[in-house]
Design a protein around this motif. Structure first.
Motif, PDB file in Angstrom:
ATOM      1  N   PRO A 192      38.008  44.367  50.070  1.00 54.66           N
ATOM      2  CA  PRO A 192      36.980  44.698  49.616  1.00 54.66           C
ATOM      3  C   PRO A 192      36.825  45.339  48.867  1.00 54.66           C
ATOM      4  O   PRO A 192      36.182  46.965  47.547  1.00 54.66           O
ATOM      5  N   ASN A 193      37.531  46.852  49.785  1.00 55.28           N
ATOM      6  CA  ASN A 193      37.948  48.044  49.191  1.00 55.28           C
ATOM      7  C   ASN A 193      38.707  49.158  48.373  1.00 55.28           C
ATOM      8  O   ASN A 193      39.185  49.895  47.775  1.00 55.28           O
ATOM      9  N   LEU A 194      39.616  47.563  48.261  1.00 54.58           N
ATOM     10  CA  LEU A 194      40.587  48.044  47.077  1.00 54.58           C
ATOM     11  C   LEU A 194      40.239  48.689  45.310  1.00 54.58           C
ATOM     12  O   LEU A 194      39.316  47.358  45.227  1.00 54.58           O
ATOM     13  N   PHE A 195      40.581  49.746  44.749  1.00 51.24           N
ATOM     14  CA  PHE A 195      39.729  49.840  43.032  1.00 51.24           C
ATOM     15  C   PHE A 195      40.973  48.462  42.657  1.00 51.24           C
ATOM     16  O   PHE A 195      39.669  48.253  42.044  1.00 51.24           O
ATOM     17  N   LEU A 196      41.653  48.673  42.717  1.00 53.73           N
ATOM     18  CA  LEU A 196      41.938  47.314  41.483  1.00 53.73           C
ATOM     19  C   LEU A 196      42.352  45.847  41.924  1.00 53.73           C
ATOM     20  O   LEU A 196      42.769  45.909  43.152  1.00 53.73           O
ATOM     21  N   ARG A 197      41.402  44.980  41.851  1.00 51.60           N
ATOM     22  CA  ARG A 197      40.981  43.533  42.565  1.00 51.60           C
ATOM     23  C   ARG A 197      41.512  42.778  41.295  1.00 51.60           C
ATOM     24  O   ARG A 197      41.116  41.372  41.775  1.00 51.60           O
ATOM     25  N   THR A 198      41.470  42.777  40.182  1.00 50.23           N
ATOM     26  CA  THR A 198      41.224  41.888  39.526  1.00 50.23           C
ATOM     27  C   THR A 198      42.401  41.776  38.054  1.00 50.23           C
ATOM     28  O   THR A 198      42.291  42.477  37.818  1.00 50.23           O
ATOM     29  N   SER A 199      42.401  40.977  37.181  1.00 53.98           N
ATOM     30  CA  SER A 199      43.247  40.727  36.441  1.00 53.98           C
ATOM     31  C   SER A 199      43.000  41.315  34.823  1.00 53.98           C
ATOM     32  O   SER A 199      43.992  42.234  34.015  1.00 53.98           O
ATOM     33  N   ASP A 200      41.790  41.145  34.770  1.00 58.02           N
ATOM     34  CA  ASP A 200      41.611  41.876  33.360  1.00 58.02           C
ATOM     35  C   ASP A 200      40.726  42.940  33.355  1.00 58.02           C
ATOM     36  O   ASP A 200      40.984  44.082  32.309  1.00 58.02           O
ATOM     37  N   GLN A 201      40.826  43.563  34.702  1.00 60.07           N
ATOM     38  CA  GLN A 201      40.195  45.194  34.841  1.00 60.07           C
ATOM     39  C   GLN A 201      41.713  46.002  34.623  1.00 60.07           C
ATOM     40  O   GLN A 201      41.763  46.971  34.614  1.00 60.07           O
ATOM     41  N   THR A 202      42.807  44.900  35.615  1.00 62.67           N
ATOM     42  CA  THR A 202      44.040  46.257  35.496  1.00 62.67           C
ATOM     43  C   THR A 202      44.553  45.898  33.672  1.00 62.67           C
ATOM     44  O   THR A 202      44.917  46.627  33.274  1.00 62.67           O
ATOM     45  N   TYR A 203      43.987  45.140  32.789  1.00 64.52           N
ATOM     46  CA  TYR A 203      44.240  44.973  31.482  1.00 64.52           C
ATOM     47  C   TYR A 203      43.475  45.718  31.213  1.00 64.52           C
ATOM     48  O   TYR A 203      44.174  46.617  30.149  1.00 64.52           O
ATOM     49  N   GLU A 204      42.477  46.436  31.398  1.00 61.73           N
ATOM     50  CA  GLU A 204      41.865  47.133  30.314  1.00 61.73           C
ATOM     51  C   GLU A 204      42.423  48.596  30.943  1.00 61.73           C
ATOM     52  O   GLU A 204      42.310  49.657  30.429  1.00 61.73           O
ATOM     53  N   ILE A 205      42.471  48.246  31.843  1.00 62.80           N
ATOM     54  CA  ILE A 205      43.109  50.338  32.602  1.00 62.80           C
ATOM     55  C   ILE A 205      44.827  50.271  31.592  1.00 62.80           C
ATOM     56  O   ILE A 205      45.287  52.018  31.199  1.00 62.80           O
ATOM     57  N   CYS A 206      45.408  49.449  31.628  1.00 62.30           N
ATOM     58  CA  CYS A 206      46.844  49.054  30.723  1.00 62.30           C
ATOM     59  C   CYS A 206      46.259  49.232  29.516  1.00 62.30           C
ATOM     60  O   CYS A 206      47.877  50.201  28.439  1.00 62.30           O
TER      61      CYS A 206
END
Length: 311
Positions: A192-206
């Motif tokens: 749970p310490n990892l910043f990147l956890r979900t696909s929608d969060q990764t989508y937003e960053i991309c």
């Protein structure tokens, strides 16, 4: 058991359509031998997955993978291999007609140098990793490298952390894009310490980085643990997904050993990609549910079963 005999027995158990003449052929695989046992999707085993059957030599393992019908490889530790081995593996994959999948970008970001912190010294480590990744990719003809931004910087608001990650990745993309190398960001479930956890969060960053060299690595195992609802999430993030990884849950073993209906997921991705003339690599980033050669035969059988969907 000799390797050629294992090929026969494995494919017999799995119901594959190799002819006896083809499997009993040259130890040094040729792509033509795969014609009767081709998978619909480009699955990528990793070094060590078939060590009991092929031995410890990475080149022999590549030959075995090709004999089994696999047309890609992923090797997270490729950057740590010596240059001579990288070049040797690159040449052998070219000879076998195999595609290189992801390798992990060394020092891409971790708990010691998280990109969410926005610290110049951490960003420098990441950018140096990008430069070295370009050189590795040239030797093995790779198009993808895995990046994990690292842990949360919990003394900062989440929006500030996200901005720091986007800024760092933009600078990385400036190095990777001219070389045609794509960093695929992987949300993980390991901690749970990892910043990147979900696909929608990764989508937003991309979308924020806005570069063809910054896309999503959608690891179905991790996303089943963190968010579930796999097929809708794939559809929502589709425009930014460049690579998939596989592992059943629970256990992180081959398909058919857990709760994920991989046959339906593979069929959905295949149809969607075919409609857009796309092709993905599916990294087999999981363990074997059973030990030894029998476990390796069972793994191949599981992939033949999961790949047997109706088009």
């Amino acid at each position: 058991m000799q390797r050629r005999n294992f090929v026969k027995s494995t494919l017999g158990v799995a119901g594959a359509a190799f002819s006896g003449e083809a499997v009993a052929g040259n130890w040094h695989s040729q792509p033509a031998l795969l014609a009767k046992n081709s998978f619909k999707l480009k699955y990528a085993p990793h070094i060590g997955m078939f060590e009991n059957s092929a031995g410890k030599d990475p080149i022999d393992q590549l030959k075995f993978m090709a004999d089994m019908g696999f047309t890609a490889l992923e090797d997270n530790g490729m950057m740590g291999r010596d240059v001579a081995m990288q070049e040797k593996m690159g040449k052998e994959m070219a000879r076998l007609g195999m595609t290189m999948g992801v390798f992990v970008l060394d020092k891409g970001g971790n708990s010691q140098n998280t990109l969410a912190a926005g610290k110049p010294e951490y960003i420098d480590i990441f950018l140096n990793g990008c430069r070295r990744a370009v050189e590795t990719a040239k030797r093995v003809n790779a198009k993808f490298t895995t990046v994990v931004p690292g842990d949360f910087e919990r003394n900062l608001p989440i929006g500030i952390q996200t901005g720091h990650v986007i800024d760092a990745l933009r600078r990385g993309a400036e190095i990777l894009e001219p070389a045609g190398l794509v960093m695929v960001l992987e949300p993980l479930s390991d901690s749970p310490n990892l910043f990147l956890r979900t696909s929608d969060q990764t989508y937003e960053i991309c979308r924020g980085v806005n570069s063809p060299s910054c896309k999503i690595l959608f690891d179905i195992y991790h996303m089943q643990k963190n968010e579930g609802h796999i097929i809708p999430h794939i559809d929502w993030c589709w425009k930014e997904i460049a690579y998939f990884q596989i592992g059943d849950n629970p256990g992180r073993k081959e398909p058919t050993t857990g709760e994920i209906n991989y046959k339906n997921i593979f069929k959905h991705i295949y149809r969607k990609a075919k409609a857009e003339n796309k092709e993905f690599i599916f990294g087999m980033e999981h363990g074997n549910s059973m030990p030894g050669k029998d476990g390796e035969a069972a793994l191949i059988k599981a992939y033949l079963e999961s790949d047997s969907f109706t088009i």
